[in-house]
Every structure is written in C-alpha cells, then in structure tokens.
Motif scaffolding. Structure first.
Motif, PDB file in Angstrom:
ATOM      1  N   LYS A 186      11.788  -2.776   2.510  1.00  0.00           N
ATOM      2  CA  LYS A 186      10.424  -2.597   2.040  1.00  0.00           C
ATOM      3  C   LYS A 186      10.257  -1.158   1.535  1.00  0.00           C
ATOM      4  O   LYS A 186      10.552  -0.204   2.252  1.00  0.00           O
ATOM      5  N   ASN A 187       9.800  -1.030   0.295  1.00  0.00           N
ATOM      6  CA  ASN A 187       9.522   0.273  -0.302  1.00  0.00           C
ATOM      7  C   ASN A 187       8.012   0.375  -0.439  1.00  0.00           C
ATOM      8  O   ASN A 187       7.426  -0.300  -1.286  1.00  0.00           O
ATOM      9  N   GLY A 188       7.384   1.172   0.411  1.00  0.00           N
ATOM     10  CA  GLY A 188       5.923   1.190   0.449  1.00  0.00           C
ATOM     11  C   GLY A 188       5.443  -0.161   0.926  1.00  0.00           C
ATOM     12  O   GLY A 188       5.843  -0.639   1.981  1.00  0.00           O
ATOM     13  N   GLU A 189       4.633  -0.833   0.125  1.00  0.00           N
ATOM     14  CA  GLU A 189       4.129  -2.162   0.477  1.00  0.00           C
ATOM     15  C   GLU A 189       4.938  -3.288  -0.171  1.00  0.00           C
ATOM     16  O   GLU A 189       4.660  -4.453   0.061  1.00  0.00           O
ATOM     17  N   ASP A 190       5.925  -2.920  -0.977  1.00  0.00           N
ATOM     18  CA  ASP A 190       6.675  -3.922  -1.726  1.00  0.00           C
ATOM     19  C   ASP A 190       8.010  -4.258  -1.071  1.00  0.00           C
ATOM     20  O   ASP A 190       8.783  -3.358  -0.732  1.00  0.00           O
ATOM     21  N   PHE A 191       8.293  -5.546  -0.937  1.00  0.00           N
ATOM     22  CA  PHE A 191       9.616  -5.994  -0.519  1.00  0.00           C
ATOM     23  C   PHE A 191      10.493  -5.963  -1.765  1.00  0.00           C
ATOM     24  O   PHE A 191      10.168  -6.584  -2.776  1.00  0.00           O
ATOM     25  N   ILE A 192      11.610  -5.221  -1.692  1.00  0.00           N
ATOM     26  CA  ILE A 192      12.443  -5.017  -2.880  1.00  0.00           C
ATOM     27  C   ILE A 192      13.861  -5.569  -2.729  1.00  0.00           C
ATOM     28  O   ILE A 192      14.615  -5.602  -3.692  1.00  0.00           O
TER      29      ILE A 192
END
Length: 180
Positions: free
Chosen positions: A103-109
C-alpha cells in the motif's frame, strides 16, 4: 519507482540494505535514474522525472495496474521497501494464502506472494500487470505477435482473469482484468 531525487533515493536504498547496481545518471533531458537490487535480489529502477513524468496513465485499459514481487524472503523485502518508500505491507486476515499487499498512501499498488508459491529456480523479480479489457483476446494477439504464453488466461474467483507472457525479447509481464 518514481522518486523526487534519484541520488538521495539510491543512497537511502543502500543504507536500507540494497545494492546500487548503477548510480543515478541522466537520461538525456527526460529524467534521472538509478538501478538498484533489493536485499533479496530483485532489481528495479528509481526514476526522477524531468521532462518525462514516467508512467502517467493508470486505471485504464492497456496501462500498468499492479506489480507483484517474487522474493525468497517476503519479510525482508517488505521491510526494505517500507524503509525506502514508506510503503505499508499488509496482510488480509480473510486471505489464508499469506499474500501480502503493498500500500502506497491509500492506494494498493501491488503485492508479495508467499515464498512457498514461487519457483525457487527463478531469480527474485518484479512482475508488472497490464490492465486489459479482454485477457483472452489480448493474450491471443500477443501470441500472434511472438509472445510466449507462460500461463494461459486463468480466472481467479472474486479477483479477475490473468495471463503471464513474455514478449519476443523475453520480458515477462501479466495481463489482468478485474472481476469487479
């Protein structure tokens, strides 16, 4: 991975246990990059944009949508990337597979599959996923253009359809269409 300063990020990667394979260098006037190997052996590049932002398109067909890290030591790799980029490595208690989500910030990457699910003869690596409208059609077209199909299209319940291919030069990538 996009960074604000490739030189500083390469230094930080080395301090976190990575190996700088190529120190930061200019790529004409479009950006600055460094090549790094994480402590488990997976290679990646750091990208500092100048006149080219790098990957600017996401969330639409024919664009990058996900990346999986194949590592013999997911915990060590996860700590390295968390230290370097501030990523959070999280597990889903509803998923008994042991797959870790990045997870990068609020995003699953992306994610890190359990080491038991990887081919021990394959070197550690990142596998990028390209979102497509139709995995079967895209894989067939890629095959016609010279791609090698390592895993034909396969549906994963409540996840989506994916295939793993290599382009004619041998670069491996995945095609993906979400079930959602």
């Amino acid at each position: 991975m996009t960074v604000t300063n490739a030189d500083q990020a390469a230094t930080k990667a080395a301090q976190a246990g990575g190996t700088v394979l190529a120190p930061a260098f200019d790529v004409m006037d479009v950006g600055r990059m460094a090549v790094v190997q994480d402590p488990t052996g997976a290679n990646f590049c750091l990208w500092q944009a100048k006149n080219s932002p790098g990957m600017a398109v996401r969330g639409e067909d024919n664009a990058f949508c996900w990346a999986d890290l194949s590592s013999p030591d997911p915990a060590r790799a996860g700590k390295f990337y968390a230290d370097l980029f501030g990523w959070k490595i999280v597990s889903d208690e509803k998923d008994p597979s042991g797959y870790l989500h990045i997870k990068n910030g609020e995003d699953f990457i992306g994610g890190i599959p359990p080491a038991t699910h990887r081919n021990p003869n394959a070197p550690p690596h990142w596998l990028i996923y390209i979102q497509v409208a139709d995995v079967e059609a895209a894989a067939a077209k890629a095959g016609q253009l010279g791609a090698k199909i390592f895993m034909p299209p396969r549906k994963m319940e409540n996840v989506g359809t994916m295939a793993i291919l290599a382009d004619p030069q041998g670069a491996v990538f995945a095609l993906f269409k979400s079930a959602r």
